[in-house]
Scaffold this motif. Structure first.
Motif, PDB file in Angstrom:
ATOM      1  N   MET A  52       0.821  -1.206   0.000  1.00  0.00           N
ATOM      2  CA  MET A  52       0.000   0.000   0.000  1.00  0.00           C
ATOM      3  C   MET A  52       0.857   1.259   0.000  1.00  0.00           C
ATOM      4  SD  MET A  52      -3.024  -1.007   2.689  1.00  0.00           S
ATOM      5  CE  MET A  52      -3.499   0.717   2.827  1.00  0.00           C
ATOM      6  N   THR A  53       1.877   1.261   0.812  1.00  0.00           N
ATOM      7  CA  THR A  53       2.759   2.430   0.902  1.00  0.00           C
ATOM      8  C   THR A  53       3.443   2.702  -0.438  1.00  0.00           C
ATOM      9  OG1 THR A  53       3.172   1.929   3.230  1.00  0.00           O
ATOM     10  CG2 THR A  53       4.701   3.437   2.150  1.00  0.00           C
ATOM     11  N   THR A  54       3.960   1.642  -1.048  1.00  0.00           N
ATOM     12  CA  THR A  54       4.648   1.795  -2.333  1.00  0.00           C
ATOM     13  C   THR A  54       3.691   2.248  -3.425  1.00  0.00           C
ATOM     14  OG1 THR A  54       6.158   0.002  -1.695  1.00  0.00           O
ATOM     15  CG2 THR A  54       6.140   0.640  -4.007  1.00  0.00           C
ATOM     16  N   LEU A  55       2.502   1.669  -3.465  1.00  0.00           N
ATOM     17  CA  LEU A  55       1.527   2.021  -4.501  1.00  0.00           C
ATOM     18  C   LEU A  55       1.067   3.473  -4.376  1.00  0.00           C
ATOM     19  CD1 LEU A  55      -0.670  -1.205  -4.681  1.00  0.00           C
ATOM     20  CD2 LEU A  55       0.878  -0.331  -6.429  1.00  0.00           C
ATOM     21  N   ILE A  56       0.858   3.930  -3.147  1.00  0.00           N
ATOM     22  CA  ILE A  56       0.452   5.333  -2.955  1.00  0.00           C
ATOM     23  C   ILE A  56       1.554   6.273  -3.441  1.00  0.00           C
ATOM     24  CG2 ILE A  56       0.121   7.090  -1.161  1.00  0.00           C
ATOM     25  CD1 ILE A  56      -1.718   5.223   0.262  1.00  0.00           C
ATOM     26  N   LEU A  74      12.250  11.647  -6.785  1.00  0.00           N
ATOM     27  CA  LEU A  74      12.410  12.433  -5.561  1.00  0.00           C
ATOM     28  C   LEU A  74      11.092  12.526  -4.800  1.00  0.00           C
ATOM     29  CD1 LEU A  74      14.708  15.348  -6.815  1.00  0.00           C
ATOM     30  CD2 LEU A  74      15.330  13.510  -5.237  1.00  0.00           C
ATOM     31  N   LEU A  75      10.006  12.784  -5.512  1.00  0.00           N
ATOM     32  CA  LEU A  75       8.689  12.853  -4.878  1.00  0.00           C
ATOM     33  C   LEU A  75       8.322  11.511  -4.261  1.00  0.00           C
ATOM     34  CD1 LEU A  75       5.970  14.250  -4.305  1.00  0.00           C
ATOM     35  CD2 LEU A  75       5.238  13.566  -6.597  1.00  0.00           C
ATOM     36  N   LEU A  79       7.721  10.865  -0.154  1.00  0.00           N
ATOM     37  CA  LEU A  79       6.470  10.353   0.396  1.00  0.00           C
ATOM     38  C   LEU A  79       6.683   9.035   1.130  1.00  0.00           C
ATOM     39  CD1 LEU A  79       3.948  11.141  -2.493  1.00  0.00           C
ATOM     40  CD2 LEU A  79       4.012  12.170  -0.228  1.00  0.00           C
ATOM     41  N   ILE A  80       7.469   8.146   0.527  1.00  0.00           N
ATOM     42  CA  ILE A  80       7.724   6.837   1.148  1.00  0.00           C
ATOM     43  C   ILE A  80       8.366   7.021   2.520  1.00  0.00           C
ATOM     44  CG2 ILE A  80       9.119   4.736   1.006  1.00  0.00           C
ATOM     45  CD1 ILE A  80       6.715   4.592  -0.741  1.00  0.00           C
ATOM     46  N   LEU A  81       9.422   7.829   2.583  1.00  0.00           N
ATOM     47  CA  LEU A  81      10.150   8.005   3.834  1.00  0.00           C
ATOM     48  C   LEU A  81       9.296   8.712   4.891  1.00  0.00           C
ATOM     49  CD1 LEU A  81      13.708   8.924   2.474  1.00  0.00           C
ATOM     50  CD2 LEU A  81      12.929   6.747   3.432  1.00  0.00           C
TER      51      LEU A  81
END
Length: 299
Positions: A52-56, A74-75, A79-81
């Protein structure tokens, strides 16, 4: 009729500007890549939250302003971090049971206070809080498990980075879809004898096309300039020139067909030849529009 087509009459009703199909294709590509990685390499027992985190993050690269692959990466990692940090912090807070409510409330307040500058940006801290609440149940209540989760997030993030780098730029289809909707709307208004540039569909299509320009090459900027000139020209014409049988209307119908098929339009193939018989200003406007469309199509 292919899902890639901008003239898919079924999907066009729900996704007139092709943006939904763009997001769907990118999310589907990422999901396939993540599932394949999860099947053959060392991954967590329950990878749902990592997926879910990666897909978002991947979907955000097409939803938020990021015009190059570098900007998208970069974006994506920002967001991931940020999401990972919130999940881990919420998880560690849950270790102190009697302070969980206080800690979560305080952190939620700070996120909205700092990040929610208006109603539109409020969705960003809302997503962070949602993932954080999920993190309360993830079991990351000690530093060791938090570090393990961090490595898995980085692992899936690298897979997401590959998807971002390899995924084609379909922004030309979003622009063409908006252009097609504009032409169809104009032809509809012309047939009703009630043409106006203040029409909501017209303004929406023009605004959407302009937003796509940073993703595309210069030929689309030239096309957009000629689209604006053509719209201004139509608004100035009297009703007789905009009748269904007028040469200008017939030429626009041919152009609409070419746009829907994503092919160039030879002026010699237009049903009613574009010449001085429809007026110098008419010839100039539609001729420039067709030329700029052909250039964008070939680019």
């Amino acid at each position: 009729m292919s899902v890639y087509s901008i003239n898919n009459q079924y999907l066009e009703k729900f996704d007139p500007f092709w943006i939904g199909r763009l997001l769907g294709l990118k999310a589907a590509s990422a999901a396939i890549a993540l599932c394949l990685w999860n099947a053959f390499f060392f991954t967590p027992t329950s990878p749902g939250l990592f997926f879910m985190t990666t897909l978002i993050g991947i979907i955000a690269t097409e939803s938020l302003p990021a015009y190059t692959k570098k900007q998208q990466l970069l974006l994506f990692w920002k967001l991931i971090l940020m999401i990972v940090a919130i999940i881990i912090i919420f998880g560690l807070i849950s270790y102190f049971n009697f302070m969980t409510l206080v800690g979560v409330t305080a952190l939620t307040y700070l996120l909205f206070r700092v990040l929610a500058t208006n109603a539109q940006t409020a969705m960003v801290p809302a997503i962070f809080v949602m993932f954080g609440m999920i993190g309360l149940q993830s079991g990351d209540t000690d530093l060791n498990s938090a570090l393990n989760s961090l490595f898995f997030y980085i692992e899936f993030g690298l897979v997401g980075s590959v998807v971002i780098l390899l995924f084609p730029n379909f922004r030309d289809k979003t622009f063409k879809s908006a252009f097609l909707q504009l032409l169809k709307n104009d032809l509809g208004l012309m047939s009703e004898g009630n043409f106006s540039n203040n029409n909501q569909t017209t303004l929406g299509a023009l605004s959407f096309m302009k937003a796509q320009l940073p993703y595309l090459n210069q030929t689309y900027s030239s096309l957009y300039t000629n689209i604006i000139s053509y719209q201004i020209f139509l608004a100035k014409k009297n009703s007789s020139v905009l009748e269904p049988s007028s040469p200008l209307t017939l030429a626009l119908k041919d152009l609409s067909t070419a746009v829907s098929e994503e092919t160039t339009l030879e002026k010699s193939h237009v049903k009613t030849p574009i010449d001085a018989s429809i007026g110098d200003d008419s010839m100039h406007s539609i001729s420039n529009l067709i030329d700029s469309w052909n250039q964008a199509c070939k680019a």
